[in-house]
Each structure stands twice: as structure tokens, then as C-alpha cells.
Scaffold this active site. Structure first.
Site, short mmCIF file in Angstrom:
data_model
loop_
_atom_site.label_atom_id
_atom_site.label_comp_id
_atom_site.label_asym_id
_atom_site.label_seq_id
_atom_site.Cartn_x
_atom_site.Cartn_y
_atom_site.Cartn_z
CG ASP A 84 15.43 14.93 -32.85
OD1 ASP A 84 15.34 16.09 -33.32
OD2 ASP A 84 15.37 13.90 -33.55
CB CYS A 114 4.07 -0.54 2.31
SG CYS A 114 2.93 -1.52 3.32
CG ASP A 151 13.41 14.75 -36.18
OD1 ASP A 151 13.91 15.69 -36.82
OD2 ASP A 151 13.83 13.58 -36.23
CG ASP A 153 14.90 9.64 -35.30
OD1 ASP A 153 14.91 10.85 -35.57
OD2 ASP A 153 15.44 8.78 -36.00
CB CYS A 178 -0.95 0.00 1.20
SG CYS A 178 -0.12 0.24 2.79
#
Length: 754
Positions: free
Chosen positions: A631, A47, A445, A627, A44
Site C-alpha cells: 500500500d 523567531c 485497503d 497497512d 513566535c
């Protein structure tokens, strides 16, 4: 002398040797190491906070994050220090931990335990409810006492067996001086049972064995559903893990062949890959011809050729012929391992919604206990009836449990991550999903993103073969689409050319030395001394020697499948779309005009990042899709970012999402899923908060019995889980085009390398 050591001594004996921790850790960027631990007891938000807070306090630890789905904690720590005492620290706060090991075939013991507990509680609840109906129908006192006694005999072993799922966690929390969601659950169940047992002993008219057992039953339904959905996300990771080879046949320097586990394969090792085997690590073909199933990487089912120089991704399948390959990365740094980490990381993010829910759930336990205590005292003062006051307090304790709030956000994120994974889209964290839903501008791009990036040299027949071979030798040192096209255009029988000091200049091109000459392959304005000759017959890339033009090369490419449709869908959804490219004006204008979007051409890497920052300063929330190495700054500067699996490694690492298939529709689909997920998160939070605003006052006023409280609280959790599951059934995307898909025939003439 005692033959047995103390508990502390045993704990120290159980801790791993620091050298073992070093062995399973891996070096990452920034002078850090990463260690993964399995912590099976976390379940949870409380935790998660406890584990992360304990680890963050250790000297040398810079970052700790729990993955609730895999019950795994990832720790980053300074590599120049000795390993901190991770396991001992977690043990001190009540969590057993051990070094994480991927075991895709391990049996899910937690699900088995939950299902058995659910079955026992369901059987007990149905039988106790039958007895309760008889009591409610007006049974005689003797019959009522008998039925209460039988109910107690059924409830006691049920609580011991089925309730241990909650009691165990609650006790671990309390003995270490903290609370979690299971503490109020356990208190409510035990108080309802204890009060009912007392009523049975004194022959009282009221008992709530049905409430205690029914509460367990409904809570176990919610917890089992939660675990099953998280396990379905883990199954996706396990499916990827099964694609990893267990080992490979390595050719030693003395000619001997040795089978090594994949974990022992290091870069530059020579591997003999037989037909039918999976590529163990990222590699490059040095000898042999074959075909590969690369559907894992691109989503394309048509086999791809493998020949000397081809780059292979870990997990792809060698189909037809034996190959000799050279490892270029270790198993932990290969493509498949990266995909595994991204899939698992989807659960580790802390979005704004999730942080709010976690904080609220963390405050709930003390607030619930305080509310129940105030209710008890108030009803004692008002009515003087101890039984009634305790009954109402128990109902308040049960009905205010924050289970629904704790499930509201992570359940949606788990389902969304699974939905995206099934569509070939990897997401790094829940925060990225939230940011993606907020974007209003998409910047693409061009080369390798809107286009396939499989450029083809169109004038190689007009270039001297020796010059072409020289250009190809330089281009072989780069992964840029133009470089790959030039390398592919060189006849295979050409003798190798040895170059010195080869380097790549992002956005400009490649530079090398041959003898005393400086060779440049790239943009004319960068490669040539005489800028007045930049427009050489429409050239896009030139080869120069000491600043003088030796040859010029022109390329053409085709649009990526789904590019036109995706841009159209984004525009119809009200998003602004732009193309920002390093290419020259003409090819960028041709492509952007065909799609009806504005464009910026000839933009260098820094200019892309500056443009994204300019849009952000104007109040825009930008999704950058790119890519290339050039970039990367823009990907990092954007509000959210995506990259194809074929992107450069640094680009994939910088992106928030990576799409594996070739079709660009992954962009619009990811946006749609993120927006649906955002709607469902807000709905879940509203349901959880609204339930408490309505239910708690009614319970405090004494209008709710413990049984009704149990059904209402458990029902709210189930509603939240069911609402999250709706994401899987909405807006199913079209299937990727697959092998038979046709690629748009629009050719784009390419100019300077991006």
C-alpha cells in the site's frame, strides 16, 4: 596577558565538539543525518523564520524545522560531511542553543516565570486602575499629581519584572538587526510609560501608567494560555516518553548479564525481560511464555499472549512471566520513538494557512512602526499638539500588534493534535491536518485495514504436517497476515527447517530455496507454472515446488471493529468510498457488497498507486487508508493517508496519520477533527484581520486611548486562543470499544495475499 578570553573565544569554548554532535545525531534515509537542538528562546513566527533561515544557509544542511511547542529545531544534513556549526550559527543570530535531551521530569521554568510575571502585573494593574478611577472622578491637581506619582512607583518595578518577558526578546531581535512581535509591544509599553512619566514630572493632567501595565497584564494572559496549551501537547509526548524503559538486562556472549541504558542497546542483543518490566526496544521473543499489555499499540486492554516468535513493540508491558527477547531495532528506531517523533512533528508542519499567517506576521512589525510614525507626523502637522500626536501614535503602536494573527493557526493545530492524540491518532504535521479536511474520496485497503488482518487457516487439518511445516517456515520470514496465520498453524514441536535465499515479492508472495528446488508461497498465478490450475478448490494461497503445486491454503478473517459504521458515516457525510484490494474477486465483492461500496479486486501495488493518481487527475482529493508494504506507493500518492499502528514500518512512515487503536472509527473521527480545525483556523484568521480592519482606522483617527488600545489588542489575542480551545469541546467521539467490545461476526474468506 588578560586572564579572561574574549566573548568570541568563550562562545567557541561553549560550542560542542563535532564528535559529540555526531554521537547524538542519527542516520536517516537518503544519506542524511538528523540532529535535534533545544532553542529555548524561540516563541513566535519571526523567531521560527530567523532560525530556519540561518540553518538552511549552512553548507550541508538540507532541511531545518522548528517545533514551537517543544522549542526544538530538527536539522537534516548530509552524512558524508562534517557536522555544520549549528550552535555557533544560532548564537550569531541571537539564539542560544544546545543539544536536545529528553527530560520528561524537568520543571517547566517558563510557565513559572510567566505565572509570576502575570501575578505581579495583575496586582499592579488593579492598584493603578483604582488610582486612575480616582483621577478620572475629578481629583484635585495636588491629589492627581500624588496619585500619578504613586502609579509611577508601582509601574516602574512592574515593567522591569513583568515586562522582561517581552523586553528580553525584543532586545535580542534588535541587537541582531531584525524585528519580531515583541518589538512593537515593548516600544508601546515603554513609550506609554515614558510619556506618562514626563506628564507626571510637569504636573500634566494625563498619564497612562494604567495602559502600560494593563497591556502587560493582558498580553501575559494570552502568552500564558498559549504556553499552557503547548505544554499540554508536550505532556502527551512526555507521557509517551515515560513509557520507555530506562535500560535492560543484556545477556553477553560469555553468559554474563549487564544492565545497559536503553540508548546503548543495539539490534541482535539478547535481553532478559522480567515480569512487570516494559519492553525497551522493538524485539522478538526467543524463549518464554507471558502476557503483554499492548494497549499502547492497539488500544486493546485485554492482555495478549507472548511466545517464541512473537514481535514486541517498545513500551508494551510484560505482565506475567519472564521472557528472553532479541532486539530488532535500536531505541531511536523503535515504535515508541516513532510515536514520539510523530507527536512532536504535528507542530512542525507548515500548512497553507500557517504560511500565510507567518508571512503576514513577519510583515506586520515594519508596517506597524511605519503606520505609527506616519500617524505621529500627520497629527503633528494637523494639530500641532505634540502630546496628542504622541498619544495617538502610541495607541496605534499598541493596537496593531500582530499577536492574534500569530496565534491564529498554531493554537488550533496544537489543540487538534492533542485531541487526536487523546483518541489514539498520531498526526505528522499541520499540513496533513489541512489536507485531510479537503478530502472527498476515501480508498480503503482490505486485509489488515477493513479486516483485522488476523487471518486463520481453515484447511490446515487437510494438509500433510511436513508440508504445513515447510509452508510455515517460509511464512515466518514475512509479516503479512496470511504468513502470520500459516506460521501460527504449525505445531510448536516441529523441528526448524533451514531455508536459503528467502525473499518477499510484494503483492505476490514469498520465494525460498531448499536444496536445489525453488519454493514459492503466494498467489497461484505467480507460484504455479500451469496457470490452468489456478482455481484449486477455491484456494487462496499455494505452496509450489519448481512451479508445481504442493499444497493450497484457505483463510478467513473478520471485519475490524467499527468498519461498517465508519463506512456508513463517511457516505452520509458525502464522501465517496471505495475498496481497492489485491485479493481475488470473490472475497472483495462479498465485503464491499455488504458495505454498499464499489470495489476493485486483484490490484497489484503499482495498480493501487495508479488508481489513486487517476482519481487525483479527475479532480478528486483522496484519503488512502492501508497497512501493507504493497500500500506504500498509494499512501504516498494520495492527498492524505492513514495507516494502523500494526502496519508495516514503511507503511507507517509513508502515512500522514497513524491510528493506534483497533477501531476503524479513527478514520471518520480524524476527518471530523480536521474539518473542525479548518473552520476554527478560518474563523481565527477572520477575527484577527477583522479586528485590525476595524481597530486601526479608529486608532489613527484619535478615538482610542493607549489604555483602550491595550485592552482591545490583548482581548483579540485572548479571543483567538479561546476560539481554538473550542475544538476540545465539540463533537466528542465515542469511546473506543475497549476490552469488552464485540467484533462483527461477518467472516470474510480471503484469497491471494495483498
Amino acid at each position: 596577558m588578560s586572564c579572561c578570553g574574549s566573548g568570541a573565544e568563550l562562545a567557541m569554548l561553549a560550542a560542542p565538539d563535532p564528535r559529540e554532535v555526531l554521537l547524538v545525531s542519527r542516520t536517516i534515509a537518503g544519506g542524511l543525518r538528523q540532529t535535534d537542538l533545544s532553542v529555548p528562546d524561540v516563541h513566535c513566527g519571526a523567531c521560527i523564520r530567523t532560525v530556519e533561515k540561518a540553518l538552511d544557509a549552512l553548507d550541508g544542511v538540507t532541511w531545518a524545522r522548528v517545533n514551537l511547542s517543544t522549542k526544538r529545531v530538527t536539522i537534516k544534513w548530509r552524512a558524508d560531511a562534517s557536522p555544520p556549526p549549528f550552535i555557533e550559527t544560532l548564537r550569531n543570530v541571537g539564539y542560544e542553543a544546545h543539544l536536545f535531551e529528553v527530560d520528561g521530569d524537568a520543571r517547566d521554568t517558563t510557565l513559572s516565570e510567566l505565572i509570576r510575571a502575570l501575578a505581579v502585573s495583575g496586582f499592579a494593574a488593579s492598584n493603578i486602575m483604582l488610582l486612575s478611577v480616582s483621577v478620572w472622578s475629578g481629583a484635585e491637581p495636588a491629589t492627581r499629581d500624588l496619585f500619578h506619582g504613586i502609579s509611577a512607583l508601582i509601574a516602574l518595578p512592574t515593567l522591569i519584572y513583568s515586562g522582561r518577558v517581552f523586553f528580553r526578546s525584543a532586545w535580542q531581535a534588535l541587537r541582531h538587526g531584525r524585528t519580531n512581535m515583541d518589538v512593537p509591544i515593548s516600544l508601546g509599553v515603554l513609550l506609554a510609560f515614558g510619556m506618562s512619566l514626563y506628564e507626571t514630572a510637569i504636573h500634566g493632567p494625563h498619564a497612562y501608567f494604567d495602559a502600560a501595565v494593563t497591556l502587560l497584564f493582558f498580553l501575559l494572559i494570552g502568552r500564558t494560555l498559549d504556553h499552557m496549551m503547548r505544554e499540554r501537547a508536550r505532556v502527551a509526548v512526555k507521557g509517551l516518553a515515560r513509557l520507555a524503559a530506562r535500560g535492560a538486562l543484556v545477556l553477553q556472549s560469555d553468559g554474563a548479564q549487564t544492565y545497559l541504558p536503553v540508548s546503548e542497546i543495539t539490534p541482535d542483543m539478547t535481553i532478559m525481560l522480567a515480569a512487570g518490566e516494559r519492553v525497551p526496544v522493538d524485539s522478538q521473543v526467543t524463549k518464554g511464555l507471558s502476557e503483554l499489555d499492548v494497549s499502547l499499540v492497539t488500544g486493546e486492554s485485554v492482555p495478549q499472549p507472548a511466545l517464541p516468535g512473537s514481535v514486541l513493540r517498545a513500551g508494551t508491558l510484560n505482565l506475567t512471566g519472564p521472557l528472553i527477547i532479541t532486539a530488532t531495532a535500536s531505541a531511536n528506531e523503535s515504535f515508541l520513538a516513532e510515536m514520539l517523533r510523530m507527536m512532536e512533528a504535528a507542530e512542525q508542519g507548515r500548512s497553507v494557512y500557517r504560511r500565510i499567517a507567518d508571512r503576514a506576521a513577519g510583515l506586520y512589525a515594519p508596517v506597524v512602526h511605519l503606520t505609527a510614525a506616519i500617524t505621529l507626523v500627520s497629527w503633528l502637522i494637523v494639530s500641532g499638539d505634540v502630546h496628542r500626536a504622541i498619544t495617538i501614535a502610541v495607541a496605534v503602536l499598541i493596537i496593531t500588534c500582530p499577536c492574534a494573527l500569530g496565534l491564529a493557526v498554531p493554537m488550533v493545530q496544537v489543540v487538534a493534535a492533542r485531541r487526536l492524540f487523546e483518541s489514539g491518532i498520531m498526526i505528522k504535521d499541520g499540513g496533513a491536518l489541512e489536507r485531510l479536511a479537503e478530502i472527498d474520496t476515501v480508498v480503503f485497503d482490505k486485509t489488515g485495514t477493513l479486516t483485522l488482518g488476523n487471518a486463520r487457516v481453515v484447511n490446515s487439518d487437510n494438509v500433510d504436517p511436513a508440508t504445513l511445516a515447510l509452508a510455515g517456515a517460509i511464512a515466518a520470514h514475512s509479516r503479512h497476515p496470511y504468513s502470520r496465520a500459516l506460521a501460527a498453524a504449525v505445531p510448536r514441536l516441529q523441528a526448524p527447517i533451514v531455508l536459503d535465499d528467502v525473499s518477499e515479492h510484494p503483492g505476490c508472495g514469498m520465494e525460498a530455496r531448499l536444496g536445489g528446488s525453488v519454493l514459492r508461497l503466494g498467489r497461484p498465478e505467480w507460484a504455479l507454472t500451469d496457470t490452468s490450475r489456478m482455481d484449486l478448490d477455491g484456494s487462496s494461497v499455494v505452496l509450489s515446488r519448481d512451479g508445481q503445486c504442493v499444497a493450497d491454503f484457505r483463510f478467513e478473517d473478520r471485519l475490524r471493529a467499527g468498519a461498517v459504521e465508519t463506512v456508513g458515516d463517511l457516505k452520509r457525510d458525502g464522501l465517496a468510498v471505495e475498496v481497492v484490494s489485491g485479493d481475488r474477486e470473490m472475497p472483495v465483492r462479498t465485503l464491499a457488497s455488504g458495505m454498499g461500496v464499489p470495489y476493485f479486486a486483484g490490484v497489484l501495488p503499482g495498480g493501487k498507486a495508479a488508481h489513486v493518481a487517476e482519481l487525483a487527475s479527475a479532480g478528486k482529493k483522496v484519503l488512502m487508508v492501508g497497512d501493507g508494504l504493497n500500500d506504500t506507493p498509494a499512501l504516498m500518492a494520495a492527498h492524505a493517508s492513514m495507516a494502523p499502528a500494526s502496519a508495516a514500518d514503511v507503511g507507517r512512515n509513508a502515512a500522514d496519520l497513524v491510528f493506534l487503536r483497533e477501531d476503524l472509527s479513527a478514520v471518520s473521527q480524524a476527518i471530523a477533527v480536521s474539518r473542525e480545525a479548518g473552520h476554527l483556523v478560518r474563523q481565527n484568521l477572520a477575527l484577527a484581520v477583522g479586528y485590525n480592519l476595524i481597530a486601526v482606522p479608529i486608532a489613527i483617527m484619535g478615538h482610542v486611548t493607549p489604555l483602550v488600545a491595550a485592552i482591545a489588542m490583548s482581548g483579540s489575542s485572548i479571543v483567538v486562543v479561546a476560539n481554538a480551545l473550542r475544538l476540545r469541546g465539540r463533537g466528542k467521539s465515542d469511546k473506543s470499544q475497549g476490552a469488552g467490545a464485540s467484533t462483527p461476526r461477518m467472516s470474510v474468506r480471503l484469497e491471494p495475499a495483498e
